[in-house]
Design an enzyme around this catalytic site. Structure first.
Site, PDB file in Angstrom:
ATOM      1  N   ASP A 143       0.864  -1.188   0.000  1.00  0.00           N
ATOM      2  CA  ASP A 143       0.000   0.000   0.000  1.00  0.00           C
ATOM      3  C   ASP A 143       0.894   1.229   0.000  1.00  0.00           C
ATOM      4  O   ASP A 143       1.560   1.532   0.994  1.00  0.00           O
ATOM      5  CB  ASP A 143      -0.906   0.009   1.239  1.00  0.00           C
ATOM      6  CG  ASP A 143      -1.872  -1.160   1.252  1.00  0.00           C
ATOM      7  OD1 ASP A 143      -2.393  -1.486   0.172  1.00  0.00           O
ATOM      8  OD2 ASP A 143      -2.069  -1.744   2.327  1.00  0.00           O
ATOM      9  N   LEU A 144       0.927   1.932  -1.105  1.00  0.00           N
ATOM     10  CA  LEU A 144       1.864   3.031  -1.306  1.00  0.00           C
ATOM     11  C   LEU A 144       1.817   4.056  -0.174  1.00  0.00           C
ATOM     12  O   LEU A 144       0.768   4.634   0.094  1.00  0.00           O
ATOM     13  CB  LEU A 144       1.577   3.720  -2.639  1.00  0.00           C
ATOM     14  CG  LEU A 144       2.533   4.855  -3.035  1.00  0.00           C
ATOM     15  CD1 LEU A 144       3.948   4.314  -3.208  1.00  0.00           C
ATOM     16  CD2 LEU A 144       2.050   5.526  -4.320  1.00  0.00           C
ATOM     17  N   ASP A 145       2.967   4.242   0.477  1.00  0.00           N
ATOM     18  CA  ASP A 145       3.139   5.246   1.543  1.00  0.00           C
ATOM     19  C   ASP A 145       2.180   5.050   2.716  1.00  0.00           C
ATOM     20  O   ASP A 145       1.872   6.004   3.434  1.00  0.00           O
ATOM     21  CB  ASP A 145       2.978   6.667   0.984  1.00  0.00           C
ATOM     22  CG  ASP A 145       4.103   7.031   0.030  1.00  0.00           C
ATOM     23  OD1 ASP A 145       5.228   6.551   0.234  1.00  0.00           O
ATOM     24  OD2 ASP A 145       3.853   7.798  -0.926  1.00  0.00           O
ATOM     25  N   GLU A 146       1.711   3.819   2.925  1.00  0.00           N
ATOM     26  CA  GLU A 146       0.777   3.568   4.018  1.00  0.00           C
ATOM     27  C   GLU A 146       1.263   2.471   4.960  1.00  0.00           C
ATOM     28  O   GLU A 146       0.482   1.911   5.722  1.00  0.00           O
ATOM     29  CB  GLU A 146      -0.609   3.213   3.452  1.00  0.00           C
ATOM     30  CG  GLU A 146      -1.270   4.355   2.706  1.00  0.00           C
ATOM     31  CD  GLU A 146      -2.680   4.020   2.237  1.00  0.00           C
ATOM     32  OE1 GLU A 146      -3.217   3.001   2.702  1.00  0.00           O
ATOM     33  OE2 GLU A 146      -3.228   4.781   1.415  1.00  0.00           O
TER      34      GLU A 146
END
Length: 289
Positions: A231-234
């Site tokens: 999950d991109l940047d999460e």
């Protein structure tokens, strides 16, 4: 006489007697606790612990210590790791065309402020090969054209994995590496890769986030260091910080302040990782500072 020092980290279901069992085990095995920290999460019913200790009785070897504690851990359902406190973890740095975080980490490494070994620097551009050479660190240029097909991306990532394995890398740091990793790569790096980004996300996505923030008149800017996930940047957050800004500052000033914050936040996250101070708690982290 210098005694071997270790760092024990563990987590398990919260239950009575954990601290007693651990401290008792160490005392019985000729070990002296230097510092200890623990946390019980009331929501997840999980217990986390980090113990820094010295093995003062030579009658108990490293192998015996690990073998005997394995039995304690099994009886209490613990996930645990025992680290040599004086061993320097091996860290691979990855960067694209923005080098402030790379430069900062290299300076801290060379100054002895960051207790790591850096066997390789990887980039999809050539911009920082001279910087790497000035620190006598091998620089690996693994280009990836904009809009490259998935096959090319996976081939490039296979080379990254090969470097990780050849250099026995313990941690990968995305020091402003601007390529999105594939889901399979993220899974391989789970809990072993740290990324840094400005804390405007998701408000100011895309190019020139500081210019976007300036246009909106923000009063706080900051940065977030987190573990890499699909999950991109999460991914689970490790560290964050902010600085106040005002109307008199242009977008260049905001960029400069933001990059300073990014450097500090990423350096803290890396240092805590190599000192075995970070334990994953689901989608969150426990940080024993």
């Amino acid at each position: 006489m210098n005694h071997p020092e270790y760092i024990l980290t563990l987590f398990c279901h919260d239950q009575r007697g954990i601290v007693h069992r651990v401290s008792g085990f160490l005392a019985e095995h000729g070990c002296n606790i230097i510092d200890s920290a623990q946390f019980g999460d009331a929501e997840t019913q999980r217990f986390f612990m980090r113990v820094h200790f010295a093995r003062e009785d030579a009658a108990y070897s490293d192998a015996v210590l690990r073998q005997d504690f394995a039995r304690v851990a099994e009886s209490m359902g613990m996930e645990w790791a025992l680290h040599d406190a004086n061993a320097k973890p091996r860290v691979m740095l990855m960067v694209s065309k923005i080098g402030h975080c790379l430069n900062d980490l290299l300076f801290r490494y060379k100054s002895g402020l960051l207790p790591v070994e850096i066997p390789a620097i990887v980039s999809n551009h050539m911009d920082f090969y001279q910087l790497a050479a000035s620190y006598n660190i091998p620089f690996h240029h693994l280009p990836l054209a904009s809009g490259a097909p998935e096959q090319a991306k996976l081939a490039q990532e296979a080379r990254i994995v090969e470097l990780m394995e050849n250099h026995k890398v313990d941690l990968v740091v995305l020091a402003r590496y601007m390529q999105i990793l594939s889901p399979s790569m993220c899974e391989r790096l789970k809990g072993k890769a740290i990324n840094i980004h400005h804390s405007f996300l998701p408000s100011f996505k895309g190019a020139k986030p500081y210019a976007q923030a300036h246009k909106r008149g923000v009063k706080l800017i900051g940065a977030t260091a987190h573990f890499v996930t699909g999950d991109l940047d999460e991914g689970p957050i490790i560290e964050q910080d902010v600085e106040r800004v005002d109307h008199a500052m242009d977008s260049d000033a905001l960029t400069a302040i933001g990059r300073d914050v990014e450097c500090v936040v990423l350096a803290r996250a890396v240092k805590w990782f190599v000192e075995h101070r970070i334990l994953l708690n689901g989608d969150r982290t426990v940080i024993f500072k």
